[in-house]
Write a protein that holds these residues in place. Structure first.
Motif, PDB file in Angstrom:
ATOM      1  N   GLY A  48      32.202  -0.384  17.329  1.00 49.13           N
ATOM      2  CA  GLY A  48      32.286  -1.894  17.647  1.00 49.13           C
ATOM      3  C   GLY A  48      33.760  -1.728  17.324  1.00 49.13           C
ATOM      4  N   ARG A  49      34.217  -0.901  16.293  1.00 48.35           N
ATOM      5  CA  ARG A  49      35.499  -0.575  16.827  1.00 48.35           C
ATOM      6  C   ARG A  49      36.154  -0.615  17.474  1.00 48.35           C
ATOM      7  N   PHE A  50      36.080   1.076  18.638  1.00 49.00           N
ATOM      8  CA  PHE A  50      35.988   1.442  19.550  1.00 49.00           C
ATOM      9  C   PHE A  50      36.639  -0.004  20.462  1.00 49.00           C
ATOM     10  N   TYR A  51      34.967  -0.597  20.552  1.00 46.12           N
ATOM     11  CA  TYR A  51      35.069  -2.226  21.806  1.00 46.12           C
ATOM     12  C   TYR A  51      36.151  -3.124  21.541  1.00 46.12           C
ATOM     13  N   ALA A  52      36.444  -3.293  19.981  1.00 44.66           N
ATOM     14  CA  ALA A  52      37.345  -4.654  19.285  1.00 44.66           C
ATOM     15  C   ALA A  52      39.328  -4.462  19.306  1.00 44.66           C
ATOM     16  N   ARG A  53      39.212  -2.611  19.429  1.00 40.81           N
ATOM     17  CA  ARG A  53      40.267  -2.089  19.888  1.00 40.81           C
ATOM     18  C   ARG A  53      41.265  -2.183  21.478  1.00 40.81           C
ATOM     19  N   LEU A  54      39.889  -1.725  22.017  1.00 43.90           N
ATOM     20  CA  LEU A  54      39.656  -2.416  23.457  1.00 43.90           C
ATOM     21  C   LEU A  54      40.076  -3.666  23.664  1.00 43.90           C
ATOM     22  N   GLU A  55      39.525  -4.655  23.438  1.00 44.29           N
ATOM     23  CA  GLU A  55      39.385  -5.768  23.751  1.00 44.29           C
ATOM     24  C   GLU A  55      40.739  -5.820  23.533  1.00 44.29           C
ATOM     25  N   ARG A  56      41.075  -6.110  22.148  1.00 46.28           N
ATOM     26  CA  ARG A  56      42.677  -6.494  21.607  1.00 46.28           C
ATOM     27  C   ARG A  56      43.573  -6.201  22.510  1.00 46.28           C
ATOM     28  N   LEU A  57      43.270  -4.779  23.233  1.00 46.36           N
ATOM     29  CA  LEU A  57      44.786  -4.484  23.872  1.00 46.36           C
ATOM     30  C   LEU A  57      44.679  -4.627  25.545  1.00 46.36           C
ATOM     31  N   LEU A  58      43.146  -4.712  26.211  1.00 47.95           N
ATOM     32  CA  LEU A  58      43.606  -5.084  26.997  1.00 47.95           C
ATOM     33  C   LEU A  58      43.444  -6.122  27.846  1.00 47.95           C
ATOM     34  N   SER A  59      43.526  -7.580  26.301  1.00 48.93           N
ATOM     35  CA  SER A  59      43.485  -8.848  26.368  1.00 48.93           C
ATOM     36  C   SER A  59      45.054  -8.802  27.648  1.00 48.93           C
ATOM     37  N   THR A  61      44.494  -7.763  30.913  1.00 47.17           N
ATOM     38  CA  THR A  61      45.284  -7.158  31.665  1.00 47.17           C
ATOM     39  C   THR A  61      43.814  -7.710  32.778  1.00 47.17           C
ATOM     40  N   PRO A  62      43.798  -6.506  33.696  1.00 48.55           N
ATOM     41  CA  PRO A  62      42.527  -6.931  34.878  1.00 48.55           C
ATOM     42  C   PRO A  62      41.208  -6.652  34.342  1.00 48.55           C
ATOM     43  N   CYS A  63      41.463  -5.284  33.250  1.00 44.35           N
ATOM     44  CA  CYS A  63      40.523  -4.330  33.016  1.00 44.35           C
ATOM     45  C   CYS A  63      40.316  -5.567  31.861  1.00 44.35           C
ATOM     46  N   GLU A  64      38.672  -4.572  31.569  1.00 48.86           N
ATOM     47  CA  GLU A  64      37.359  -5.488  31.011  1.00 48.86           C
ATOM     48  C   GLU A  64      36.864  -4.744  29.856  1.00 48.86           C
ATOM     49  N   PRO A  65      36.403  -4.902  28.282  1.00 45.52           N
ATOM     50  CA  PRO A  65      35.341  -3.877  27.966  1.00 45.52           C
ATOM     51  C   PRO A  65      34.434  -4.709  27.919  1.00 45.52           C
ATOM     52  N   LEU A  85      32.259   0.795  27.689  1.00 47.84           N
ATOM     53  CA  LEU A  85      32.974   0.862  28.830  1.00 47.84           C
ATOM     54  C   LEU A  85      33.824  -0.053  29.173  1.00 47.84           C
ATOM     55  N   VAL A  86      34.894   1.130  30.414  1.00 47.67           N
ATOM     56  CA  VAL A  86      35.414  -0.994  30.357  1.00 47.67           C
ATOM     57  C   VAL A  86      35.912  -0.491  32.256  1.00 47.67           C
ATOM     58  N   VAL A  87      35.861  -1.814  32.831  1.00 48.29           N
ATOM     59  CA  VAL A  87      35.782  -2.040  34.591  1.00 48.29           C
ATOM     60  C   VAL A  87      37.178  -2.655  34.389  1.00 48.29           C
ATOM     61  N   CYS A  88      37.546  -2.179  35.377  1.00 43.92           N
ATOM     62  CA  CYS A  88      39.034  -2.616  35.886  1.00 43.92           C
ATOM     63  C   CYS A  88      39.136  -3.287  36.921  1.00 43.92           C
ATOM     64  N   GLU A  89      38.293  -2.906  38.160  1.00 45.89           N
ATOM     65  CA  GLU A  89      37.870  -3.482  39.646  1.00 45.89           C
ATOM     66  C   GLU A  89      36.264  -4.641  38.759  1.00 45.89           C
ATOM     67  N   GLN A  90      37.254  -5.632  38.949  1.00 50.68           N
ATOM     68  CA  GLN A  90      36.155  -7.636  38.427  1.00 50.68           C
ATOM     69  C   GLN A  90      35.123  -7.545  39.427  1.00 50.68           C
ATOM     70  N   ALA A  91      34.772  -7.079  40.966  1.00 47.14           N
ATOM     71  CA  ALA A  91      34.048  -7.213  41.793  1.00 47.14           C
ATOM     72  C   ALA A  91      32.859  -6.694  41.227  1.00 47.14           C
ATOM     73  N   ARG A  92      33.084  -4.663  40.573  1.00 45.79           N
ATOM     74  CA  ARG A  92      31.743  -4.700  39.821  1.00 45.79           C
ATOM     75  C   ARG A  92      31.297  -5.255  38.590  1.00 45.79           C
ATOM     76  N   VAL A  93      31.086  -6.298  38.380  1.00 46.44           N
ATOM     77  CA  VAL A  93      31.036  -6.824  37.476  1.00 46.44           C
ATOM     78  C   VAL A  93      29.967  -8.146  37.903  1.00 46.44           C
ATOM     79  N   THR A  94      29.057  -8.058  37.699  1.00 42.84           N
ATOM     80  CA  THR A  94      27.872  -9.284  37.732  1.00 42.84           C
ATOM     81  C   THR A  94      27.992  -9.472  37.032  1.00 42.84           C
ATOM     82  N   GLU A  95      27.438 -10.752  37.167  1.00 44.52           N
ATOM     83  CA  GLU A  95      25.619 -11.033  36.163  1.00 44.52           C
ATOM     84  C   GLU A  95      25.079 -11.005  34.899  1.00 44.52           C
TER      85      GLU A  95
END
Length: 194
Positions: A48-59, A61-65, A85-95
């Motif tokens: 949870g802490r790792f995810y929360a920090r990444l979500e805040r730091l990546l806000s 940007t094209p990258c999403e945790p 995990l962190v994905v920066c190529e949004q085309a890789r993210v499906t529903e």
């Protein structure tokens, strides 16, 4: 304790989709690995802490945790649910899932999955080109970082302790103070309240 596996045959993503959603499984080279029992509360706090920090730091940007359970489909025979995990190529993210390798994967070790995280998953992530693989040891209080070299291999890990800051190599400008992840107090000379 070794993980439970389904009967020895090679499973596909199509097989995986038919299994009960009450159970959590991963496929590595067609072998099914049971994701139970549930991780400890310490494991979940660190995730949870790792995810929360990444979500805040990546806000902004094209990258999403993302956080488990999120399916990452690497091939017909390889489907994993990394802790973070962190994905920066949004085309890789499906529903339904993430298609292809994320830029960063974080696995927090637990008793029943530590060996698989360090052996099978490390080899899998290297083979599919995950740029940065972080293995977090909650009991030891350290992070092992594997970074994909130009030759397509991880090589030796870099080790970061609880007082270190972890600058991500795969995503420039992102640095995670590990004392926040492990909930370690700042050394006396760094406290702002003195």
């Amino acid at each position: 304790m070794p993980s439970a596996t389904k009967a020895s045959r090679r499973y596909t993503y199509a097989d995986y989709l038919k299994w009960s959603r009450d159970e959590r499984w991963e496929l590595i080279d067609g072998q099914a690995y049971d994701m139970t029992p549930s991780p400890s509360t310490v494991h979940q706090k660190i995730v949870g802490r790792f995810y929360a920090r990444l979500e805040r730091l990546l806000s902004g940007t094209p990258c999403e945790p993302f956080v488990a359970p999120t399916d990452v489909v690497l091939s017909e025979y390889d489907v994993v649910q990394p802790d973070v995990l962190v994905v920066c190529e949004q085309a890789r993210v499906t529903e339904a899932n993430v298609q292809g390798p994320p830029e960063v994967i974080v696995e927090v070790l637990s008793t029943h999955s530590a060996l698989r995280d360090k052996r099978e998953k490390k080899a899998l992530y290297e083979r599919f080109g995950v740029k940065e693989y972080l293995i977090v040891d909650p009991l030891g209080g350290y992070v092992e970082r594997y970074y994909l070299g130009e030759d397509g291999t991880y090589g030796k890990p870099e080790i970061f302790g609880p007082q270190d800051s972890l600058p991500l190599k795969a995503i420039q400008g992102i640095e995670i103070p590990l004392r926040e992840i492990f909930q370690v107090a700042k050394p006396a000379g760094e406290r702002g309240d003195e």
